[in-house]
Write a protein that holds these residues in place. Sequence first.
Motif, short mmCIF file in Angstrom:
data_model
loop_
_atom_site.label_atom_id
_atom_site.label_comp_id
_atom_site.label_asym_id
_atom_site.label_seq_id
_atom_site.Cartn_x
_atom_site.Cartn_y
_atom_site.Cartn_z
N GLU A 1 35.69 37.66 47.10
CA GLU A 1 35.57 36.29 47.05
C GLU A 1 35.73 35.38 45.68
OE1 GLU A 1 31.56 36.00 48.59
OE2 GLU A 1 32.21 36.81 50.91
N VAL A 2 35.35 36.10 44.74
CA VAL A 2 35.43 35.58 43.26
C VAL A 2 36.96 35.42 42.99
CG1 VAL A 2 35.22 36.14 41.07
CG2 VAL A 2 33.29 36.41 42.46
N THR B 1 52.48 31.25 48.84
CA THR B 1 50.96 31.58 49.46
C THR B 1 50.87 31.54 50.87
OG1 THR B 1 50.05 30.27 47.67
CG2 THR B 1 48.52 30.69 49.47
N TRP C 1 39.43 34.97 45.16
CA TRP C 1 40.26 33.90 46.06
C TRP C 1 39.38 32.58 45.69
CZ3 TRP C 1 38.76 37.05 50.95
CH2 TRP C 1 37.53 36.44 51.41
N THR C 2 38.40 32.62 44.80
CA THR C 2 38.13 31.21 44.47
C THR C 2 38.67 30.79 43.20
OG1 THR C 2 35.86 31.47 45.57
CG2 THR C 2 36.02 30.10 43.53
N ILE C 3 38.95 31.86 42.14
CA ILE C 3 39.27 31.78 40.92
C ILE C 3 40.70 31.22 40.89
CG2 ILE C 3 39.63 32.84 38.65
CD1 ILE C 3 37.04 34.08 38.71
N HIS D 1 32.16 40.78 47.27
CA HIS D 1 31.82 39.64 46.38
C HIS D 1 33.01 39.61 45.29
CE1 HIS D 1 29.47 37.13 43.79
NE2 HIS D 1 29.76 37.81 42.66
N PRO E 1 42.91 30.30 43.27
CA PRO E 1 43.30 28.68 43.50
C PRO E 1 43.09 27.63 42.69
CG PRO E 1 42.49 30.06 45.78
CD PRO E 1 42.39 30.78 44.26
N SER E 2 41.77 27.97 42.03
CA SER E 2 41.18 26.80 41.19
C SER E 2 42.36 26.91 40.04
CB SER E 2 39.95 27.26 40.67
OG SER E 2 39.15 27.14 41.72
#
Length: 267
Positions: free
Chosen positions: A92-93, A58, A95-97, A89, A99-100
């Motif tokens: 953003e989705v 990463t 790089w949120t999903i 958008h 790492p989660s």
Amino acid sequence: MGRFWAAFFVLAAVITVAISWVSPSMHWWFPVDGHAHSSLGKRIDDLFYLILVIVSVTYVGTQLALGYVLWRGATIKPEDKVLFSHGSHSLEVIWTIVPSAILLFIALYQMDVWAQYRIKTHFPKKTEAVAEVTARQFEWRIRYPARGKALQPTPQPDDLYTVNELHVPSGKPISISLRTDDVQHAFFVPELRTKQDAVPGLVIPVWFDVDQPRSYELLCAELCGWGHYKMKARVLAESQEDFEAWKERASAEQFDDGFRKIAQEAK
């Protein structure tokens, strides 16, 4: 100047990878010889290496992306058109999903190691209870059962005692009963990767094994007062035969009334 910073961030990524690559062999990553000396400790090391790989990939990816952006900004010509964006958008989705998902994977992947370490029903079968370890400001007091007897929750007349020296047999799973006489302490043997808080009012079982018979450093890993820095001890791992022989010697010394030897010589 922009090219300099672009090269700097890319070079920083390269140096980080190089250091991460050589640190295990140079013993920078883990204490002393760089290896865990317990079976569970080896599994804990594997988790550390997994996290190291994920974090390194990463970090390198973000540094290279940053270097690329800086280089493009530094080499753009005055007549070139510049693209302005108000965000994405979809990005953003992502790089949120991502790492989660990585965090969820790590959480699920380590559950069996955590259960084996912390949940008593997951302890290895035939784990031998060797001692009760009591932390206090600023020392470790250890109580052992007499040879051939099992450790009892309360002190027995023939129990054996040491201070700042925990004798254990090597090559087999053993457990201790951890407690504290005053404030919160933490039982920590770095080379075994064994760590457990001693909480006032609780008796906490802790299991581990030791693969090599030698001395290991035992520390308090919880700030417990002005003498915390000197709350050091040793875990002395011995073969089963040497462990039993030590118990015999300790019993003879502890219960020597000072007259037995004289009486034997008089005979």
